[in-house]
Design a protein around this motif. Structure first.
Motif, short mmCIF file in Angstrom:
data_model
loop_
_atom_site.label_atom_id
_atom_site.label_comp_id
_atom_site.label_asym_id
_atom_site.label_seq_id
_atom_site.Cartn_x
_atom_site.Cartn_y
_atom_site.Cartn_z
N ALA A 15 0.71 -1.14 0.12
CA ALA A 15 0.00 -0.20 -0.12
C ALA A 15 0.91 1.08 0.26
N THR A 16 0.23 2.40 -0.65
CA THR A 16 0.91 3.68 -0.70
C THR A 16 -0.24 4.71 -0.13
N PHE A 17 -0.23 5.82 -0.17
CA PHE A 17 -0.73 6.89 0.14
C PHE A 17 -2.03 7.06 -1.19
N PHE A 18 -1.85 6.39 -2.14
CA PHE A 18 -2.76 6.45 -3.33
C PHE A 18 -3.36 5.17 -3.67
N ASN A 19 -4.67 4.95 -3.73
CA ASN A 19 -5.20 3.99 -3.89
C ASN A 19 -4.92 2.98 -5.19
N SER A 20 -4.43 3.56 -6.17
CA SER A 20 -4.18 2.54 -7.18
C SER A 20 -2.91 2.63 -7.64
N ILE A 21 -1.84 3.22 -6.73
CA ILE A 21 -0.41 3.19 -6.84
C ILE A 21 0.28 2.16 -5.77
N SER B 244 6.88 11.34 -1.25
CA SER B 244 5.37 11.24 -1.49
C SER B 244 4.64 10.85 -0.17
N GLY B 245 5.19 11.04 0.84
CA GLY B 245 4.76 10.63 2.33
C GLY B 245 5.02 9.23 2.53
N MET B 246 6.10 8.49 1.94
CA MET B 246 6.45 7.13 2.24
C MET B 246 7.57 7.50 3.69
N VAL B 247 8.01 8.52 3.62
CA VAL B 247 8.79 8.88 4.64
C VAL B 247 8.11 9.97 5.44
N HIS B 248 7.77 9.96 6.67
CA HIS B 248 7.12 10.99 7.41
C HIS B 248 7.89 12.35 7.29
N LEU B 249 7.33 13.42 7.55
CA LEU B 249 7.58 14.59 7.05
C LEU B 249 8.21 15.44 8.37
N PHE C 238 11.39 -3.40 5.90
CA PHE C 238 11.27 -3.20 4.48
C PHE C 238 10.42 -2.14 4.15
N ASN C 239 9.56 -1.61 4.72
CA ASN C 239 8.22 -0.82 4.24
C ASN C 239 8.58 0.39 5.00
N ARG C 240 9.43 0.66 6.15
CA ARG C 240 9.71 1.81 6.59
C ARG C 240 10.96 2.42 6.52
N PHE C 241 11.79 1.43 6.89
CA PHE C 241 13.36 1.83 6.98
C PHE C 241 13.99 2.10 5.70
N PHE C 242 13.47 1.16 4.70
CA PHE C 242 14.11 1.16 3.28
C PHE C 242 13.77 2.42 2.59
N GLU C 243 12.55 2.84 3.04
CA GLU C 243 12.00 4.10 2.58
C GLU C 243 12.84 5.42 2.98
N GLY C 244 13.27 5.46 4.12
CA GLY C 244 14.18 6.41 4.83
C GLY C 244 15.53 6.37 4.16
N ASP C 245 15.94 5.10 3.93
CA ASP C 245 17.33 5.07 3.15
C ASP C 245 17.24 5.60 1.92
N ALA D 201 3.22 13.55 13.75
CA ALA D 201 4.20 13.37 12.58
C ALA D 201 3.09 12.70 11.43
N LYS D 202 2.40 11.72 11.92
CA LYS D 202 1.72 10.88 10.85
C LYS D 202 0.44 11.55 10.49
N ILE D 203 -0.12 12.38 11.33
CA ILE D 203 -1.33 13.17 10.87
C ILE D 203 -0.84 14.24 9.99
N PHE D 204 0.30 14.76 10.53
CA PHE D 204 0.77 16.06 9.55
C PHE D 204 1.20 15.37 8.11
N THR D 205 1.77 14.53 8.29
CA THR D 205 2.26 13.86 6.89
C THR D 205 0.95 13.49 6.06
N THR D 206 -0.10 12.97 6.68
CA THR D 206 -1.13 12.59 5.82
C THR D 206 -1.80 13.92 5.39
N LEU D 207 -1.96 14.82 6.07
CA LEU D 207 -2.68 16.11 5.46
C LEU D 207 -1.68 16.83 4.42
N ALA D 208 -0.62 16.71 4.58
CA ALA D 208 0.48 17.43 3.63
C ALA D 208 0.22 16.66 2.36
#
Length: 612
Positions: free
Chosen positions: A183-189, A326-331, A435-442, A580-587
């Motif tokens: 999953a990502t922030f976009f339903n079809s990505i 695109s939000g996969m790393v919190h802001l 894999f889904n959190r720390f790899f995005e940070g890297d 952080a997660k609320i802020f990232t989602t709104l952004a």
């Protein structure tokens, strides 16, 4: 984001699609040294790259294949490995045999990579990644086309039918701080999962995607070996991994006061691999203890050490992080961008940045801290143990019932291959959190420099995960590894989450301390239970969240406005991770709705989540 971008149109690439590709790639030139190149184009697809000097994207060709390769292979030259791959696939007479051969190849090929094979005779495109999925890759598939890219913004620009996140997936993001599965922030990505393959047949307009295999954490084949022997073997594999990941120009270790980065420094030192160390000191001086310990580590190893003092992270840094990932790393911790910028300006040559990613997952004991009686019990344990936003807040904000989240996690666990609940938990922590959190940070770091982590060497990972949890308990195995690499490093206190642990570590003494540590943890938790804690979130960040609540963008389609208002009204007692997660989602939502961000209005404002 540097990397490959591919758009396939089964009914033909038109001039309009080609122009859209040019616009989309120009839209993702986030740094001045980024360039775009079209690598290949025919009637069915267009393939491009975005890169900076030194970023590894290469191409090869022979009679049967055109090959495009992003990333690095460590245990062979890329040309030799690719030639071997082509020879293997050429002998296959079915798609199943191709998948099987590629699966064997990825298991034995140590690297961070994405490979695209254009089969000249069969008119097929085959794409696959490494066994860990170290280079995040995303895709959007519709009936007549598929878009694949290292950058979500490219996919959004190439497609007009993108919708915002599924409420269930968004609830899981808020709960854990990362998306589950693909999953990502976009339903079809979707995110391509580790060790996966995509096959596109242009002749029949057919698309296939599958995982070539999942790791099974039931295996503990080294449980019969003594701890000392396992640590000795791990030392050899780790030093080998450090050496193979060396950059001929410059290796920089992002050195903190913790375990993971000091182990890399010790491994580089022991293997004779040249390196320098760098440490950041954030604006609020929260990482002061890290700096003190990092300097001591570098001095012990007689290594070059540089400290980088940073200004407060601002809205401009947050906006750049939003654009890149695109939000996969919190802001809400934007200091990574100025740190990486300073490294690039200071050293002024292509460098490899070594991070400690994976050290906290491969060597400590990841087993649940209490007995697990059923899959339902394990699901609840995962929620209780790993939530960063309280489950009841998530339910109020999104309207998704906790049972729906519980059932989805249950279904994920159900498909894991392990036979025991504790090993299914290990699988979850590695495949989801790591894999889904720390790899995005890297990957955010990779937008500036090549990123390496020897903990994700195929051989090291496989050996480490086959060592028993009893040896990993209380870091016995980890301490013995460090002791074997450089015993003096165990005398230096370590910092965890920027808090100093004042006692040095004796690898032989941990078992006798188990009861003391558990008692101490229990007492501390009891003392904290009813203690009100407040957080000093920056006013500009709170102002931005309020502005989104009061906007006309349709936030009610994402959050309950009244519950979001209640959340904001009580923000001084909301932990930074939740904010952080609320802020990232709104952004991300604002950027999705208007293809722009009002964060530009905070370009020079302090926007970090909190001050200690």
């Amino acid at each position: 984001m540097p990397g490959i971008h591919l758009h396939c149109q089964y009914n033909g690439i038109t001039e309009k699609i080609s122009k859209n590709h040019d616009v989309a790639t120009n839209n993702i030139l986030y740094n001045q040294d980024y360039t775009n190149t079209t690598l290949a184009m025919n009637t069915h697809f267009i393939l491009g790259e975005t890169k900076y000097p030194g970023y590894p994207i290469n191409s090869y060709s022979n009679d049967d294949f055109d090959i495009y390769f992003e990333g690095r292979i460590y245990n062979s030259s890329p040309a030799k490995a690719i030639n071997s791959l082509c020879n293997i696939i050429s002998s296959c007479n079915s798609l199943d045999s191709i998948k099987e051969k590629i699966s064997h190849w990825t298991q034995s090929t140590d690297g961070n990579y994405i490979i695209i094979l254009l089969c000249k005779q069969s008119n097929r495109l085959i794409l696959f990644n490494d066994i860990f999925g170290r280079l995040p890759l995303y895709y959007h598939h519709q009936d007549n086309h598929i878009t694949i890219s290292r950058d979500i913004r490219y996919i959004r620009k190439m497609n007009v039918d993108i919708t915002f996140a599924d409420p269930l997936h968004l609830s899981e993001y808020l709960l854990f701080g990362y998306f589950l599965e693909d999953a990502t922030f976009f339903n079809s990505i979707n995110k391509l999962q580790s060790n996966s393959i995509i096959i596109i047949d242009f002749g029949s307009s057919k698309f296939q995607i599958s995982q070539l295999g999942l790791y099974n954490f039931d295996s503990n084949i080294y449980s019969n070996k003594p701890l000392e022997e396992n640590a000795a073997n791990l030392k050899e594999l780790f030093c080998k991994a450090c050496s193979m990941r060396s950059n001929n120009k410059l290796n920089l270790i992002s050195l903190s006061g913790g375990y993971d980065s000091r182990t890399i420094a010790a491994g580089m030192h022991y293997s004779g691999t040249p390196f320098e160390t760098v440490t950041l000191l954030d604006f609020h001086k929260n990482s002061f203890q890290d700096v003190v310990m990092a300097e001591a580590i570098a001095k012990t190893l007689n290594a070059s050490w540089s400290k980088f003092e940073l200004d407060a992270g601002n809205g401009g840094h947050i906006l750049k992080t939003l654009q890149i990932k695109s939000g996969m790393v919190h802001l809400a911790l934007p200091h990574a961008i100025p740190f990486l910028t300073k490294l690039k300006e200071t050293f002024n040559v292509p460098f490899s940045l070594f991070t400690g990613t994976g050290g906290d997952k491969t060597l400590p004991d990841l087993r649940p801290s209490r007995p697990i009686s059923s899959l339902d019990d394990l699901t609840q344990y995962i929620i209780d143990k790993n939530s960063v936003v309280k489950p009841e807040w998530v339910q109020k904000l999104t309207g998704i019932e906790l049972k729906e989240i519980h059932d989805h996690i249950y279904s994920i666990l159900e498909h894991y291959p392990e036979s025991t609940f504790e090993n299914k938990y290990i699988h979850f922590i590695l495949y989801q959190r790591s894999f889904n959190r720390f790899f995005e940070g890297d990957d955010r770091h990779r937008s500036f420099a090549q990123v390496e982590s020897p903990f994700f060497s195929n051989e090291f990972f496989n050996y480490a995960m086959n060592c028993p949890g009893t040896q990993k308990q209380n870091r016995q195995l980890y301490n013995q590894l460090i002791f074997n690499l450089h015993p003096e490093l165990l005398k230096i206190p370590y910092a965890v989450n920027m808090q100093l642990k004042t006692k040095s570590i004796n690898p032989k003494s941990h078992i006798s301390k188990i009861f003391y540590q558990r008692l101490k943890s229990f007492v501390c938790n009891c003392l904290r239970y009813n203690k009100a804690k407040t957080y000093n979130h920056t006013p500009q960040l709170v102002e931005y969240i309020n502005s989104q609540l009061n906007s006309s963008l349709g936030i009610e389609g994402v959050f309950s406005p009244s519950d979001l208002q209640h959340f904001i009204s009580n923000i001084n007692v909301i932990p930074p991770g939740a904010v952080a997660k609320i802020f990232t989602t709104l952004a991300v939502f604002e950027d999705y709705k208007i293809n722009a961000s009002s964060l530009v209005n905070y370009k020079n404002s302090n926007m970090e989540t909190y001050n200690r």
